[in-house]
Motif scaffolding. Structure first.
Motif, PDB file in Angstrom:
ATOM      1  N   GLU A  96     -27.276  16.087  14.754  1.00 52.38           N
ATOM      2  CA  GLU A  96     -27.970  15.076  15.556  1.00 52.38           C
ATOM      3  C   GLU A  96     -28.421  15.681  16.884  1.00 52.38           C
ATOM      4  O   GLU A  96     -28.106  16.827  17.212  1.00 52.38           O
ATOM      5  CB  GLU A  96     -27.037  13.884  15.814  1.00 52.38           C
ATOM      6  CG  GLU A  96     -26.461  13.234  14.574  1.00 52.38           C
ATOM      7  CD  GLU A  96     -27.527  12.504  13.761  1.00 52.38           C
ATOM      8  OE1 GLU A  96     -28.539  12.067  14.354  1.00 52.38           O
ATOM      9  OE2 GLU A  96     -27.347  12.384  12.536  1.00 52.38           O
TER      10      GLU A  96
ATOM     11  N   THR B  33     -10.438  14.951  16.416  1.00 49.95           N
ATOM     12  CA  THR B  33     -10.942  16.290  16.739  1.00 49.95           C
ATOM     13  C   THR B  33     -10.440  16.720  18.110  1.00 49.95           C
ATOM     14  O   THR B  33     -10.546  15.960  19.075  1.00 49.95           O
ATOM     15  CB  THR B  33     -12.490  16.299  16.744  1.00 49.95           C
ATOM     16  OG1 THR B  33     -12.956  15.844  15.468  1.00 49.95           O
ATOM     17  CG2 THR B  33     -13.028  17.692  17.027  1.00 49.95           C
TER      18      THR B  33
ATOM     19  N   TYR C 226     -15.579  14.754  15.229  1.00 48.19           N
ATOM     20  CA  TYR C 226     -16.477  15.343  14.229  1.00 48.19           C
ATOM     21  C   TYR C 226     -16.396  14.539  12.930  1.00 48.19           C
ATOM     22  O   TYR C 226     -15.315  14.377  12.359  1.00 48.19           O
ATOM     23  CB  TYR C 226     -16.069  16.801  14.010  1.00 48.19           C
ATOM     24  CG  TYR C 226     -17.009  17.613  13.147  1.00 48.19           C
ATOM     25  CD1 TYR C 226     -18.345  17.766  13.487  1.00 48.19           C
ATOM     26  CD2 TYR C 226     -16.545  18.236  12.000  1.00 48.19           C
ATOM     27  CE1 TYR C 226     -19.201  18.525  12.708  1.00 48.19           C
ATOM     28  CE2 TYR C 226     -17.376  19.003  11.209  1.00 48.19           C
ATOM     29  CZ  TYR C 226     -18.708  19.147  11.570  1.00 48.19           C
ATOM     30  OH  TYR C 226     -19.552  19.903  10.793  1.00 48.19           O
ATOM     31  N   TRP C 227     -17.556  14.018  12.505  1.00 47.31           N
ATOM     32  CA  TRP C 227     -17.654  13.146  11.325  1.00 47.31           C
ATOM     33  C   TRP C 227     -16.657  11.987  11.390  1.00 47.31           C
ATOM     34  O   TRP C 227     -16.126  11.527  10.376  1.00 47.31           O
ATOM     35  CB  TRP C 227     -17.450  13.935  10.030  1.00 47.31           C
ATOM     36  CG  TRP C 227     -18.476  15.010   9.801  1.00 47.31           C
ATOM     37  CD1 TRP C 227     -18.243  16.337   9.590  1.00 47.31           C
ATOM     38  CD2 TRP C 227     -19.899  14.851   9.774  1.00 47.31           C
ATOM     39  NE1 TRP C 227     -19.429  17.021   9.441  1.00 47.31           N
ATOM     40  CE2 TRP C 227     -20.468  16.126   9.538  1.00 47.31           C
ATOM     41  CE3 TRP C 227     -20.771  13.768   9.919  1.00 47.31           C
ATOM     42  CZ2 TRP C 227     -21.835  16.356   9.454  1.00 47.31           C
ATOM     43  CZ3 TRP C 227     -22.148  13.982   9.844  1.00 47.31           C
ATOM     44  CH2 TRP C 227     -22.664  15.260   9.610  1.00 47.31           C
TER      45      TRP C 227
ATOM     46  N   TYR D  14      -9.876  18.144  12.899  1.00 45.16           N
ATOM     47  CA  TYR D  14     -10.622  19.346  13.254  1.00 45.16           C
ATOM     48  C   TYR D  14     -10.172  19.905  14.605  1.00 45.16           C
ATOM     49  O   TYR D  14      -9.745  19.166  15.494  1.00 45.16           O
ATOM     50  CB  TYR D  14     -12.119  19.041  13.322  1.00 45.16           C
ATOM     51  CG  TYR D  14     -12.730  18.617  12.005  1.00 45.16           C
ATOM     52  CD1 TYR D  14     -13.155  19.564  11.070  1.00 45.16           C
ATOM     53  CD2 TYR D  14     -12.871  17.265  11.691  1.00 45.16           C
ATOM     54  CE1 TYR D  14     -13.727  19.175   9.864  1.00 45.16           C
ATOM     55  CE2 TYR D  14     -13.432  16.863  10.485  1.00 45.16           C
ATOM     56  CZ  TYR D  14     -13.860  17.824   9.583  1.00 45.16           C
ATOM     57  OH  TYR D  14     -14.421  17.427   8.386  1.00 45.16           O
TER      58      TYR D  14
ATOM     59  N   LYS E 145     -20.642  27.265  14.190  1.00 41.79           N
ATOM     60  CA  LYS E 145     -21.799  26.384  14.332  1.00 41.79           C
ATOM     61  C   LYS E 145     -22.612  26.885  15.519  1.00 41.79           C
ATOM     62  O   LYS E 145     -22.054  27.204  16.575  1.00 41.79           O
ATOM     63  CB  LYS E 145     -21.358  24.935  14.580  1.00 41.79           C
ATOM     64  CG  LYS E 145     -20.655  24.278  13.402  1.00 41.79           C
ATOM     65  CD  LYS E 145     -21.653  23.839  12.344  1.00 41.79           C
ATOM     66  CE  LYS E 145     -20.991  23.022  11.267  1.00 41.79           C
ATOM     67  NZ  LYS E 145     -21.967  22.536  10.260  1.00 41.79           N
TER      68      LYS E 145
ATOM     69  N   ILE F 217     -20.308  17.640  19.672  1.00 44.51           N
ATOM     70  CA  ILE F 217     -19.970  17.164  18.331  1.00 44.51           C
ATOM     71  C   ILE F 217     -21.204  16.626  17.617  1.00 44.51           C
ATOM     72  O   ILE F 217     -21.436  16.908  16.431  1.00 44.51           O
ATOM     73  CB  ILE F 217     -18.848  16.108  18.410  1.00 44.51           C
ATOM     74  CG1 ILE F 217     -17.525  16.784  18.773  1.00 44.51           C
ATOM     75  CG2 ILE F 217     -18.726  15.335  17.097  1.00 44.51           C
ATOM     76  CD1 ILE F 217     -16.414  15.824  19.158  1.00 44.51           C
ATOM     77  N   HIS F 218     -22.034  15.856  18.327  1.00 43.74           N
ATOM     78  CA  HIS F 218     -23.254  15.337  17.706  1.00 43.74           C
ATOM     79  C   HIS F 218     -24.172  16.479  17.282  1.00 43.74           C
ATOM     80  O   HIS F 218     -24.794  16.433  16.221  1.00 43.74           O
ATOM     81  CB  HIS F 218     -23.986  14.406  18.666  1.00 43.74           C
ATOM     82  CG  HIS F 218     -23.227  13.157  18.984  1.00 43.74           C
ATOM     83  ND1 HIS F 218     -22.581  12.422  18.027  1.00 43.74           N
ATOM     84  CD2 HIS F 218     -23.000  12.513  20.154  1.00 43.74           C
ATOM     85  CE1 HIS F 218     -21.990  11.364  18.588  1.00 43.74           C
ATOM     86  NE2 HIS F 218     -22.228  11.407  19.878  1.00 43.74           N
ATOM     87  N   SER F 219     -24.254  17.513  18.113  1.00 48.04           N
ATOM     88  CA  SER F 219     -25.086  18.667  17.778  1.00 48.04           C
ATOM     89  C   SER F 219     -24.574  19.347  16.506  1.00 48.04           C
ATOM     90  O   SER F 219     -25.360  19.734  15.632  1.00 48.04           O
ATOM     91  CB  SER F 219     -25.088  19.662  18.946  1.00 48.04           C
ATOM     92  OG  SER F 219     -25.828  20.829  18.620  1.00 48.04           O
ATOM     93  N   MET F 220     -23.253  19.486  16.373  1.00 46.69           N
ATOM     94  CA  MET F 220     -22.686  20.106  15.173  1.00 46.69           C
ATOM     95  C   MET F 220     -22.948  19.263  13.923  1.00 46.69           C
ATOM     96  O   MET F 220     -23.033  19.792  12.813  1.00 46.69           O
ATOM     97  CB  MET F 220     -21.173  20.320  15.348  1.00 46.69           C
ATOM     98  CG  MET F 220     -20.800  21.374  16.359  1.00 46.69           C
ATOM     99  SD  MET F 220     -19.087  21.951  16.166  1.00 46.69           S
ATOM    100  CE  MET F 220     -18.166  20.426  16.246  1.00 46.69           C
ATOM    101  N   GLU F 221     -23.099  17.971  14.122  1.00 44.05           N
ATOM    102  CA  GLU F 221     -23.383  17.075  12.996  1.00 44.05           C
ATOM    103  C   GLU F 221     -24.857  17.045  12.626  1.00 44.05           C
ATOM    104  O   GLU F 221     -25.254  16.348  11.693  1.00 44.05           O
ATOM    105  CB  GLU F 221     -22.909  15.655  13.334  1.00 44.05           C
ATOM    106  CG  GLU F 221     -21.397  15.524  13.460  1.00 44.05           C
ATOM    107  CD  GLU F 221     -20.951  14.176  13.990  1.00 44.05           C
ATOM    108  OE1 GLU F 221     -19.788  13.804  13.769  1.00 44.05           O
ATOM    109  OE2 GLU F 221     -21.776  13.481  14.639  1.00 44.05           O
TER     110      GLU F 221
ATOM    111  N   TYR G  62     -18.332  26.372  18.239  1.00 42.64           N
ATOM    112  CA  TYR G  62     -19.705  26.019  18.600  1.00 42.64           C
ATOM    113  C   TYR G  62     -20.165  27.011  19.661  1.00 42.64           C
ATOM    114  O   TYR G  62     -19.699  26.989  20.799  1.00 42.64           O
ATOM    115  CB  TYR G  62     -19.759  24.588  19.142  1.00 42.64           C
ATOM    116  CG  TYR G  62     -21.157  24.097  19.465  1.00 42.64           C
ATOM    117  CD1 TYR G  62     -22.000  23.642  18.456  1.00 42.64           C
ATOM    118  CD2 TYR G  62     -21.636  24.091  20.765  1.00 42.64           C
ATOM    119  CE1 TYR G  62     -23.282  23.184  18.738  1.00 42.64           C
ATOM    120  CE2 TYR G  62     -22.904  23.638  21.067  1.00 42.64           C
ATOM    121  CZ  TYR G  62     -23.729  23.185  20.052  1.00 42.64           C
ATOM    122  OH  TYR G  62     -24.989  22.733  20.343  1.00 42.64           O
TER     123      TYR G  62
END
Length: 595
Positions: free
Chosen positions: A296, A317, A312-313, A189, A275, A290-294, A234
């Motif tokens: 979390e 990234t 990411y996941w 990513y 995102k 990254i956690h926010s995009m997931e 983001y």
């Protein structure tokens, strides 16, 4: 080449709020009435940068630069300029030093020392028209990469350029891309960090509003070089104009075959999605982002592993911010050596700053690295507003530090600012004058970081709260010398033990102001006095012998604490006074002392 005249009107958020769209509509209406709609094209562009003088209207090809334009000026612009060819003197910028009117923007002090690379198309093209971007070498860099370069040669060019991350960390961009390229995975990513959270910062927003295709093109180049086929932007939801223009640019790029499958027939696939962030400052940190995009909580995690290995996941990234990406197409087209020739040895290229605060020329500026603070503040910025004396400049936002008059000749680059106890950050630059209290400034930034802390680690969650409480105690006149020692000790502990950059840099404003303005802190705790007169709880208003008994102060006092007869000196009852300053502002004879 078209013989049309072009009327370029700033369509950035600031100017739109000052009715620039209405200016465009009014000019189009008058042109239609005159039967000139085919002879003149009116274009809403991105930000010109000179926000202090907006809305800005530029007439091309004459390059006439009008400032502080109002919707009712539309008729004059058409009649006097577009038809008669006369300059409208009252709309031209007046040089504050010479008093002369200046016709062209590049002759203004604000623009003379600027070099626009990241902002190259802002104020020049219609950001919602892909053909205008294509007409300014748009997507040529992507085409060059896909047709003439292999992925590693692109990374090598980025390394050669010396470009460092413009989001605040300053990590070498080429090296970051190399890490992502070196990690194999079935999916990689590219992430664009547009979560611009510093108070007073608007660089990334302006680039996305004025030149979204430059970021899209750069993300695709990054994807090609690192082996990523998916991009994510983001962006905070508070940026509706930037979001809408970015969406339009993405749709147009797909339609032209510049995003999606088999880009330019090369076999390279790359697409982007958006995102949304909810405005959390900590999500500017890449792992929290990254956690926010997931889905979390936006909390950082310790590194390693770095996102280039597991992002990411859990996939490799690469994360860069908007301004970093905006430089990349120009680097590919002009070469890494060209970019490295600009700026300083260890900080190449230019940097965009949001210049704000107690300064005459508030706006967005882009200067070569190595330009001094003095040049930015007193030449480009036009000096301190209202004839006040310069006191300090905060660079790097809440994570930076305050620099004083003795630091004005410091070159603006990553290492020089760090050596002075501040930092580049994402590019916020807040100028302060003699009326700013540096204790209150520290308290303001601490209040922000306490509010924005994710709360994951104790040093940041608890430590910064304690720092804020001590500063609040000092500004209310209850501080002690022991509190000053505790401030320093606690600040250094938080810097050393916090998990992420937010906590590690949060004490910087305190440490720099303690170092630079120790006497001001001492005045607060020993003399119970705010030298700048900014801390309300430490103020005391009194009436001196200049009082002629006009009763003006007594009439505006909201708590009736001022007594005295007409034509006799008045007195303030200190036990009742709420220190609102109404009397001080009203008195025309200098009879009210504040201290």
């Amino acid at each position: 080449m078209s013989d049309k005249k072009h009327v370029l009107i700033c369509g950035g958020t600031g100017c739109l709020s000052s009715k620039s769209r209405q200016i465009a509509d009014n000019i189009n209406t008058v042109l239609k009435e005159k039967g000139m709609e085919d002879q003149v094209e009116v274009v809403l562009t991105g930000c010109f940068g000179f926000c202090e003088k907006g809305p800005i209207v530029k007439i091309m090809p004459e390059n006439t630069f009008y400032v502080e334009v109002k919707p009712e000026d539309a008729g004059r612009i058409v009649e006097e300029d577009l038809i008669k060819g006369d300059k409208i003197e009252t709309l031209l910028y007046r040089d504050p030093k010479t008093g002369t009117r200046i016709h062209e923007g590049e002759n203004m002090e604000f623009y003379k020392k600027q070099m626009r690379i990241a902002l190259r198309n802002c104020g020049l093209i219609n950001p919602e028209n892909i053909e205008e971007y294509l007409g300014n070498r748009g997507y040529m860099a992507l085409g060059k990469c896909l047709n003439e370069m292999n992925p590693q040669s692109v990374i090598d060019e980025m390394k050669l350029s010396g470009l460092r991350g413009r989001g605040g960390g300053g990590f070498p961009t080429g090296l970051k891309w190399q890490f992502a390229a070196n990690n194999s995975a079935d999916q990689k990513y590219v992430v664009c960090n547009a979560d611009e959270g510093d108070p007073g910062a608007f660089m990334d927003r302006s680039i996305l509003e004025g030149d979204p295709h430059s970021v899209i093109e750069a993300m695709a180049i990054c994807g090609y070089s690192t082996g990523a086929s998916k991009g994510l932007v983001y962006i905070r939801a508070e940026y509706p104009l930037a979001i809408n223009r970015l969406k339009k640019a993405m749709d147009d790029a797909r339609e032209y075959g510049l995003l999606g499958k088999n880009i330019l027939g090369s076999g390279f696939d790359f697409d982007i999605e958006i995102k949304y962030g909810a405005g959390a400052f900590v999500c500017g940190e890449e792992t929290a982002l990254i956690h926010s995009m997931e889905g979390e909580r936006g909390e950082p995690t310790s590194k390693p592993p770095f996102p280039a290995e597991s992002g990411y996941w859990g996939k490799p990234t690469n994360v860069n911010n908007v301004e970093t990406f905006a430089n990349i197409p120009e680097i590919i087209l002009n070469g890494g050596e060209w970019f490295k020739s600009i700026g300083t040895e260890k900080s190449s290229g230019t940097k965009v700053f949001a210049l704000a605060g107690k300064i005459n020329n508030v706006g967005l500026v882009e200067v070569p690295m190595g330009t001094t603070l003095r040049e930015v503040i007193f030449e480009i910025g036009g000096g301190i507003s209202n004839g006040k004396k310069f006191k300090a400049v905060q660079t790097g936002g809440p994570s930076g530090g305050c620099l004083t008059e003795r630091d004005l000749d410091t070159p603006i680059d990553f290492d020089s600012l760090l050596a002075k106890g501040s930092m580049m950050g994402s590019g916020g630059m807040i100028v302060m004058d003699e009326d700013n209290c540096m204790v209150a400034v520290s308290k303001f930034y601490l209040e922000f970081t306490v509010e924005e802390s994710c709360g994951k680690c104790t040093p940041c969650r608890i430590g910064n709260t304690r720092l804020y409480e001590i500063l609040d105690k000092i500004t209310k006149g209850n501080g002690t010398l022991e509190d000053l020692e505790l401030l320093k000790e606690l600040s250094e502990t938080i810097k050393d033990t916090s998990l992420c950059g937010l906590g590690q840099t949060a004490p910087n404003p305190i440490l720099s102001t303690l170092d630079q303005f120790w006497d001001e802190y001492v005045a607060h705790v020993v003399d119970k006095r705010c030298p700048a007169g900014a801390c309300t709880d430490l103020l005391q208003y009194s009436i001196n012998d200049k009082c002629i008994g006009c009763t003006a102060c007594a009439r505006v006092c909201p708590v009736n604490c001022i007594a005295g007869k007409v034509k006799e000196k008045h007195v303030i009852d200190q036990s009742v006074c709420i220190k609102c300053g109404a009397c001080y502002s009203t008195c025309k004879f200098g009879a009210i002392d504040r201290g």
